[in-house]
Design an enzyme around this catalytic site. Structure first.
Site, PDB file in Angstrom:
ATOM      1  CD  GLU A  68      -4.343  -8.067   6.079  1.00 58.84           C
ATOM      2  OE1 GLU A  68      -3.431  -7.491   6.740  1.00 58.84           O
ATOM      3  OE2 GLU A  68      -4.979  -7.448   5.386  1.00 58.84           O
ATOM      4  CD  GLU A  82     -13.525   6.220   2.532  1.00 59.08           C
ATOM      5  OE1 GLU A  82     -14.121   7.506   2.967  1.00 59.08           O
ATOM      6  OE2 GLU A  82     -13.980   5.146   2.476  1.00 59.08           O
ATOM      7  CB  ILE A  95     -15.257   0.460  -1.323  1.00 59.11           C
ATOM      8  CG1 ILE A  95     -15.022  -0.813  -2.089  1.00 59.11           C
ATOM      9  CG2 ILE A  95     -16.945   0.679  -1.463  1.00 59.11           C
ATOM     10  CD1 ILE A  95     -15.910  -1.900  -1.644  1.00 59.11           C
ATOM     11  CE  LYS A 117     -10.580  -4.872   5.916  1.00 57.70           C
ATOM     12  NZ  LYS A 117     -10.156  -5.838   4.730  1.00 57.70           N
ATOM     13  N   GLY A 146      -5.895  -4.677  -2.423  1.00 58.07           N
ATOM     14  CA  GLY A 146      -4.754  -4.471  -3.450  1.00 58.07           C
ATOM     15  C   GLY A 146      -4.154  -3.153  -3.346  1.00 58.07           C
ATOM     16  CB  VAL A 186      -1.024   0.054   1.103  1.00 59.16           C
ATOM     17  CG1 VAL A 186      -2.009   1.284   1.237  1.00 59.16           C
ATOM     18  CG2 VAL A 186      -1.832  -1.185   1.149  1.00 59.16           C
TER      19      VAL A 186
HETATM   20  N1  HSE Z   1      -6.416  -8.938   3.567  1.00 57.29           N
HETATM   21  C1  HSE Z   1      -7.152  -7.762   3.145  1.00 57.29           C
HETATM   22  C2  HSE Z   1      -8.320  -8.603   2.436  1.00 57.29           C
HETATM   23  C3  HSE Z   1      -6.538  -6.903   2.631  1.00 57.29           C
HETATM   24  O1  HSE Z   1      -8.041  -9.610   1.702  1.00 57.29           O
HETATM   25  O2  HSE Z   1      -9.499  -7.873   2.172  1.00 57.29           O
HETATM   26  C4  HSE Z   1      -7.548  -5.657   2.602  1.00 57.29           C
HETATM   27  O3  HSE Z   1      -7.838  -5.038   3.820  1.00 57.29           O
END
Ligand code: HSE
Length: 403
Positions: A185, A124, A131, A200, A297, A12
């Site tokens: 991850e 965000e 998204i 999340k 991604g 990232v």
């Molecule tokens: N490992 C997470 C996923 C990355 O696969 O959604 C994005 O948060």
């Protein structure tokens, strides 16, 4: 000129720097001011990088430099990210982050510091990758009381489940491909055991309901026990299995859970495949709103990080609008008090199943071994369900959710 520091040059972080320079001219017009990346923090050496002169291994270079206005934290984890982000906010720098673990664990505290210091703390990119969901939920839907949020929030597990459902591929093979594609991850347990989804949904629930929802208080199950047999039984009733995070308003408290769920094949979330994520928000004025896109991604996530940088550069101290308070555990409805329908696979006789669960819907699959049975219960309290399951030989069970 705005000066930016990027903490971490992984997937990232490198995407963030790439987008900041690729779209520099257009972004500077949006900000109304020029910018530059002054530092990139990483312990590794990148001598061949076009940004080689910007690298530092010393966080103090960044936090002590009064020229740095905005810090993008894309390290991941809490161990280093938490003290670094806290120090940057306390030093009067705005921080944007993609780090869901950090926001889910420390969001209330970091938001409070940002408010006190009159700087921004934006995240965000922490939910849904590319998204837009945090700002739309907080601002565009602010007229609503949020009744419910349910989402496919993890690209890796959705990719694996899609391979199992559409191609009959085994779990391990699908996980390997997801890792090779850079979705997973570093420790795949965070994805496949549901912790990433849990973090999340906790962030979304905190934002929607105004109090911090801590992951440790949330029932969390991943997809490691889902089998191709379960996939086939669910297919026979036109349903699919997805890893869902949901948060539901229950008279001022909130029921939050992360679990694999059997959902109707016609539902909006059922058609969300591969690495895509989708978040369904039910507002009291809007009804259902669905956000869909790439949830993981390099560039999709960098898109959200850079957008936060742009807003942080334009508007000081907007954190007040996007915030929540700390909370007590009794804000969360205990899992035992929640009711759901359940899909069950068991080695049991129909008479025993019906004596325990009453009327059920039986399911079938090709080549089921003798004695195996699969059925869907009526809506039943979680604790009652667990008690009844202990009385027969249950191979596996999955909640049937109405999304
Ligand atoms: N490992 C997470 C996923 C990355 O696969 O959604 C994005 O948060």
């Amino acid at each position: 000129m705005k000066k930016i520091a990027v903490l971490g040059y992984g997937v990232v972080g490198s995407g963030t720097v790439e987008v900041l320079y690729k779209n520099k001219e257009a972004l500077e017009k949006k900000i109304g001011e020029e910018y530059d990346v002054k530092y990139i923090l990483d312990l590794r050496d990148f001598p061949d990088s076009p940004y080689a002169d910007k690298f530092t291994k010393n966080f103090d270079d960044i936090v002590n430099d009064p020229e740095v206005d905005i810090v993008a934290e894309v390290l991941g984890g809490v161990q280093f990210a938490y003290p670094y982000v806290k120090a940057c906010l306390e030093a009067g720098k705005s921080v944007v982050t993609s780090n869901k673990e950090l926001v889910a664990a420390k969001g209330a505290e970091l938001l409070r510091i940002a408010r006190e210091k009159d700087v921004n703390f934006f995240f965000e990119a922490s939910v849904g990758g590319g998204i837009p969901i945090i700002r739309p939920l907080n601002q565009c839907l602010s007229a609503n009381e949020i009744d419910e949020i349910a989402g496919i929030l993890n690209g890796t597990t959705n990719f694996i489940l899609t391979k199992m459902i559409k191609e009959g591929m085994g779990f391990d093979e699908a996980l390997k491909i997801a890792q090779d594609l850079g979705y997973a991850e570093r420790n795949p347990a965070a994805d496949v055991e549901g912790h990433d989804t849990c973090r999340k949904i906790c962030i979304l629930a905190s934002l929607a309901f105004g109090k911090h929802v801590y992951p440790d208080n949330i029932h969390t199950e991943g997809i490691t026990k889902i089998t191709l047999e379960d996939v086939k039984y669910c297919e026979s009733m036109g349903a699919v299995i997805k890893l869902i995070g949901y948060a539901s308003n229950k008279d001022g408290k909130v029921a939050v859970m992360t679990c694999p769920a059997v959902i109707d094949g016609e539902s909006q979330l059922a058609g969300v495949n591969d690495v895509f994520n989708a978040i369904l928000v039910k507002g009291d004025a809007t009804g259902d709103v669905v956000f869909y896109g790439k949830g993981a991604g390099k560039l999709p996530t960098a898109s959200a990080v850079v957008s936060d940088i742009v807003i942080a550069a334009k508007e000081k101290s907007t954190t007040r609008m996007m915030s929540w308070e700390d909370s007590e555990q009794d804000f969360i409805v205990p899992t035992d008090d929640v009711s759901n329908r359940f899909y069950v696979r068991a080695n049991a006789a129909k008479a025993d199943v019906e004596a325990l669960f009453g009327e059920v819907r039986y399911l079938s699959r090709d080549n089921a071994p003798a004695g195996e049975i699969a059925f869907v219960t009526a809506c039943i309290n979680e604790k009652e369900f667990a008690d009844k399951c202990s009385k027969i030989d249950v191979i596996g069970s999955i909640r049937v959710l109405p999304y």
